[in-house]
Design an enzyme around this catalytic site. Sequence first.
Site, mmCIF file in Angstrom:
data_model
loop_
_atom_site.group_PDB
_atom_site.id
_atom_site.type_symbol
_atom_site.label_atom_id
_atom_site.label_comp_id
_atom_site.label_asym_id
_atom_site.label_seq_id
_atom_site.Cartn_x
_atom_site.Cartn_y
_atom_site.Cartn_z
ATOM 1 C CE1 TYR A 88 -3.809 -2.038 -0.287
ATOM 2 C CE2 TYR A 88 -2.723 -3.043 1.755
ATOM 3 C CZ TYR A 88 -4.009 -3.075 1.206
ATOM 4 O OH TYR A 88 -4.765 -3.904 0.936
ATOM 5 N N PRO A 101 -11.702 -0.813 -1.698
ATOM 6 C CG PRO A 101 -11.530 -1.960 -0.403
ATOM 7 C CD PRO A 101 -10.647 -1.306 -0.874
ATOM 8 C CG HIS A 327 -7.399 -2.252 1.071
ATOM 9 N ND1 HIS A 327 -7.973 -3.550 2.047
ATOM 10 C CD2 HIS A 327 -7.875 -3.888 -0.162
ATOM 11 C CE1 HIS A 327 -8.359 -4.557 1.976
ATOM 12 N NE2 HIS A 327 -8.236 -4.835 0.453
ATOM 13 C CB SER A 443 -7.494 -14.360 6.240
ATOM 14 O OG SER A 443 -6.967 -13.735 7.705
ATOM 15 C CB SER A 543 -10.401 -11.298 -2.642
ATOM 16 O OG SER A 543 -10.765 -11.108 -1.527
ATOM 17 C CD GLN A 544 -14.892 -17.352 -0.131
ATOM 18 O OE1 GLN A 544 -15.876 -18.056 -0.255
ATOM 19 N NE2 GLN A 544 -14.275 -18.206 0.509
#
Length: 632
Positions: A88, A101, A327, A443, A543-544
């Site tokens: 980032y 997002p 984010h 994660s 991404s889920q």
Amino acid sequence: MPILEKKTRDRDNQVLPKVPVPPLKQTLDMYLKCAQHLTKEEKFKKTKAIVEKFAAPGGVGEVLQKKLLERREKTTNWVYDYWLEDMYLNNRLALPVNSSPVMVFPKQTFRDHKDALRFAARLIRGVLDYKALIDARALPVDFTRGQQAGAPMCMEQYYRLFSSYRYPGLKTDTLKVHMNAASSGPEHIIVVCKNQFFVLDIIANSKQLNETEILSQLEKIKKMSENAEERLPPVGILTSDGRTEWAQARDALIKDQTNRDSLALIESCMCVLCLDEPSGLEARDTTRALLMLHGGGREKNGANRWYDKSMQFVVGMDGVCGVVCEHSPFEGIVLVQCSEYVMKYIIGSPSKMATASSVRELPPPRRLLWKCNPHIQGLLAASGDRLERLVNNLDMDVFKFKVYGKEFIKKQKMSPDAFIQVALQLAFYKCSGRLVSTYESASLRRFQEGRVDNIRSATPEALAFVKSMTDERATYTDAEKMKRLMDAINAQTNNTVAAITGMAIDNHLLGLLKIAKELNMEKPEIFCDETYLASNQFILSTSQVPTTVEMFCCYGPVVPNGYGACYNPQSDHIIFCVSSFWENTETSSAVFVKVLNDGLVEIRDLCNRSSATATKLADVSQGASKPHKSGK
């Protein structure tokens, strides 16, 4: 009570292990395995030689690995700062579309602006309730689900929801978290309406505002924003620009004390509430997603934002609502949990409009003032132009796949996430005849201060499967295709387990690279190699983000020639948000969605044919007297 909660939480955090440093040989072997089938043979030979040299006994790799293990001993989480900067803070692209997002709420039906403000007042009350849980450290601990379920997860990301701010920098940004234990942090919200900024104090005489009082303050803000004589330049648009450009503009702004005061209030707020004007567009899912991602540009609500703040709640007068999230402080799941809490609060509780007697006469909210010279006016125009280009470039397709959802996949005894990842590989292969470096976030919250690592979904097994599904010559039997599907899903599942247990390769390689830099070593050859550079260009970024309340998450691609693919699997359907850029002629979100749909149906048909065959064989074998051996 809060003190007790703090204790239990500290205990919970104590039990969380530190994120491991994987064995060097394991990571390098895995790196070669990930790269081989995506790299031309000549190039791969060169890469293999470079990796072998790096891994040699007494070589550079061993030196860096030893230093990394020492760093692990000295820190809570050895990769956290490295990862945050790389992912980032060092990134110079504009936050909207490229990084932030969004959560898109179902379209709301407002009769008039008063209705919309009522919704906004409820939303703020819900946010304040959720923040109270966070401040009391009273959020229940999350536990891992899916693969390796049941482990407690690190909760630190939640404590950054309302206390973080990302400051732009010329070379790198700074993420500041106001972790002030004594007070519960910021006591005001910034409300943006018609590109004008207002301070809404949420406490008056040491008592929080109730819903009616918030509504009354929002009505005052709406009225003040309509006063054309007092209208100030749309400074918010500067935050939509590239990070270096915004840092330069901020330096120009802070030369004036008035601007410094306004910035100080924005930079210390709890969150931002954006009261948007109607967009004049038909509010389909795709349109609402676009409007959430970039506000529709300067002619619509693109300047009615402040992108540095972690949480921006958007309430459009036309019912287009959602959340925009910076984010860097936290992952999508935290955004989901907060959004779901707030939505349940809005839907669930009867309106808490207080009686007139308990409503206080409050001083009106303050408008933030800006002093803009011709230089700054020029910067505003330039930022607006660049946002316009970004708006015109984003190609988004929100697609609800209704043929089946995760229930069907579970019936096949397959992991829904692995199944969907393999289907995304098939879709990409149908579009471009090759597989590419793919990112799926995994994660690491089972570890202290854990964020994410990458599951590289473009496996050799996925390639074998997609080739069998797209072979024109029909040389593969269903049994062969099915075996390849199972192999692809098992490979994906194993990679997922490796990643969430701290055994993926991306963070580890990044750590080795950063250590080399810290030791002022010449950059090791492995990191200058074309294969390594290509492996970090994530043409497919996935991404889920599952939800339990009706809403969906989406984001833009991370490279100019790439796709962003966010998916939300439900029991009988799956929502896919596919994004790409119009300026790139190789990509098309509509084409990707079409082949994704076809592929999902083809995989279902394959599974159904195979289970029908299996049933038939079972019937035959039961009918026969001697036991039936299936297969070779």
